[in-house]
Design a protein around this motif. Structure first.
Motif: not given
Length: 516
Positions: A29, A74-75, A77, A113, A115-116, A198
């Protein structure tokens, strides 16, 4: 080959994509591991952190075939940072942690995906409780992102239509019927807000990393794919700029012609550009795209640079790249305008690998862009091989042991012919028997302005750690580090020592950006 003393400054860097950073989650991240990594580079006077595109990946994990040419993945973040700032609750993190994989050395794309998506839902749940200052900051940011509305609509429509490509959506949405789309946006305003939040938080977290990198004098070296995916917000929202019919069929597609690597060439399946349309707008879309990159990185590699001179265009219905033709590109005009936008010399690097013409070299040299040299390509026995360090003309080169598309150097060595091994062993003096460190030593001693090693070579890893194998769709883009331990820190320290011993140290008095 002895030390190549030089009047110009020389630097070193490491290729490590954020997805491969260690983390307590499923994917690296923009949080603490990235901050630790930047500080580790600085402590060892390593000047450059090279990354791959930061865009959302396709279903196979590739950031080079993204559904968005402007958005962040988004992964990336970081939930822990969001919780510390009060944007989500700590209880939400505990719920995420219940889904962590048992194998922390691989990225599970489905889990990443999921998780995001859960983080996005947690952001929405807590958004109304945020103070007005944060909400105003978000509104100010989002109002200045020309690409954001298309992106959030596209990503939510994809999600609602089970990730089908946009040309298979109901016609009202695939054709962007403005009345239907407007009503849909009102109905799903919270879903669209989720995607926008996001992206805002990703932007905030990356900006913090940029500030830290500048403080520690580490340049971030990004990567820009030349083409964009057919199934992307960019094509869906701007299809007149691409060689595609209104219903999504390709008129002309990209690739490269047959060569000694492939009898049928490479067919990439992305639409080529309608360059006349771009010229009429003075390349507005391209300029916005590059401007977005300069907000993210200090250096930028232009993938498939040769297509700025001419590109291989294949009819849309073809199944191989054999029956295409070369067509001219307005690269000189485009790059001249980009240089005017930037206001000084463009810190661009040309990905000029493969069969390159004199015209392509002339275009690169006209703007003073460094090209690339890959040491794994150098030892075929041809004394005129352009990848041999002794054949480098000038210093405007970025030298690599290998790239993200190559075998690791240990994996390459294991598959090498004995003749190649003999040429490396007998042709280059050095203190290292390990093949990856042998090539690192060779590259460090070259006259190039920048030498970069993938992290896998610094760690002397085999092909179990390979990031991508072109032409295949399985087991790519998923490798990651499990942790920063003492052995890892020692390897980076060793790399820094070799950099300094070869005159490639970085300090507060010099920055590689000053020499582009």
């Amino acid at each position: 080959m002895g030390f190549n003393s030089s009047a110009h400054p020389r630097f070193s860097g490491v290729l490590l994509h954020p997805s491969s950073l260690p983390s307590g989650g499923v994917c690296g991240t923009f949080g603490q591991p990235s901050r630790d990594w930047i500080k580790l580079l600085s402590e060892n006077q390593i000047a450059v952190w090279q990354i791959l595109p930061l865009a959302p990946p396709d279903s196979f994990g590739s950031p080079y075939s993204s559904p968005s040419g402007f958005a962040f993945n988004p992964w990336f973040l970081d939930a822990n940072d969001l919780a510390k700032e009060g944007f989500i609750n700590s209880d939400d993190i505990n719920e995420f942690s219940e889904t962590l994989p048992s194998d922390s050395s691989k990225i599970d794309f489905t889990l990443a995906t999921r998780r995001s998506n859960e983080i996005g839902k947690a952001l929405i749940k807590n958004w109304k409780n945020q103070d007005s200052g944060k909400q105003i900051e978000f509104l100010d940011w989002s109002s200045n992102q020309h690409w954001l509305d298309d992106h959030v609509c596209f990503m939510e429509l994809r999600r609602q239509f089970s990730y089908l490509p946009w040309w298979e959506w109901p016609s009202a949405f695939s054709s962007r019927n403005q009345n239907e789309l407007g009503l849909w946006k009102i109905k799903h305003k919270d879903d669209l807000l989720e995607h926008a939040l996001v992206q805002w938080h990703l932007n905030r977290q990356w900006n913090l990393l940029r500030k830290i990198a500048k403080k520690f004098n580490v340049a971030i070296f990004g990567d820009l794919p030349f083409y964009v995916s057919r199934d992307s917000a960019d094509v869906w929202g701007n299809r007149s700029l691409f060689s595609i019919f209104s219903k999504g069929d390709l008129h002309s597609q990209s690739g490269v012609p047959p060569d000694y690597f492939s009898e049928t060439g490479q067919l990439w399946g992305t639409p080529v550009y309608r360059w006349q349309k771009h010229k009429r707008t003075r390349f507005r879309w391209w300029r916005n795209r590059i401007r977005r990159q300069w907000l993210q990185v200090d250096l930028l590699r232009l993938d498939h640079f040769r297509a700025l001179n001419s590109y291989w265009s294949v009819p849309g219905g073809q199944k191989t790249a054999q029956h295409g033709c070369w067509l001219p590109s307005p690269g000189l005009e485009l790059l001249t305008i980009l240089q005017q936008d930037y206001g000084k010399s463009l810190p661009l690097v040309a990905e000029d690998l493969g069969v390159i013409t004199k015209q392509v070299n002339s275009l690169r040299e006209h703007f003073g862009f460094p090209g690339m040299k890959i040491l794994q390509f150098a030892f075929n026995g041809d004394p005129s091989n352009p990848y041999l360090p002794e054949n480098f003309i000038g210093h405007k080169w970025i030298v690599y042991t290998g790239t993200h598309d190559n075998s690791t150097t240990v994996g390459w060595w294991d598959e090498c012919d004995p003749e190649i091994k003999n040429r490396v062993s007998e042709g280059y003096d050095g203190a290292y028997n390990c093949p990856s460190w042998k090539l690192i030593d060779v590259g460090m001693k070259s006259n190039s302005i920048l030498f970069i090693s993938p992290i896998q070579d610094i760690l002397s890893l085999g092909n179990e750690a390979r990031l991508n194998k072109p032409g295949t769709i399985e087991n790519n883009w998923s490798w990651k580090l499990e942790h920063f331990d003492n052995d890892f820190n020692k390897s980076i320290s060793k790399y820094g020592e070799v950099s300094r011993s070869n005159g490639r140290s970085s300090d507060s008095r010099n920055s590689i950006i000053d020499y582009f």
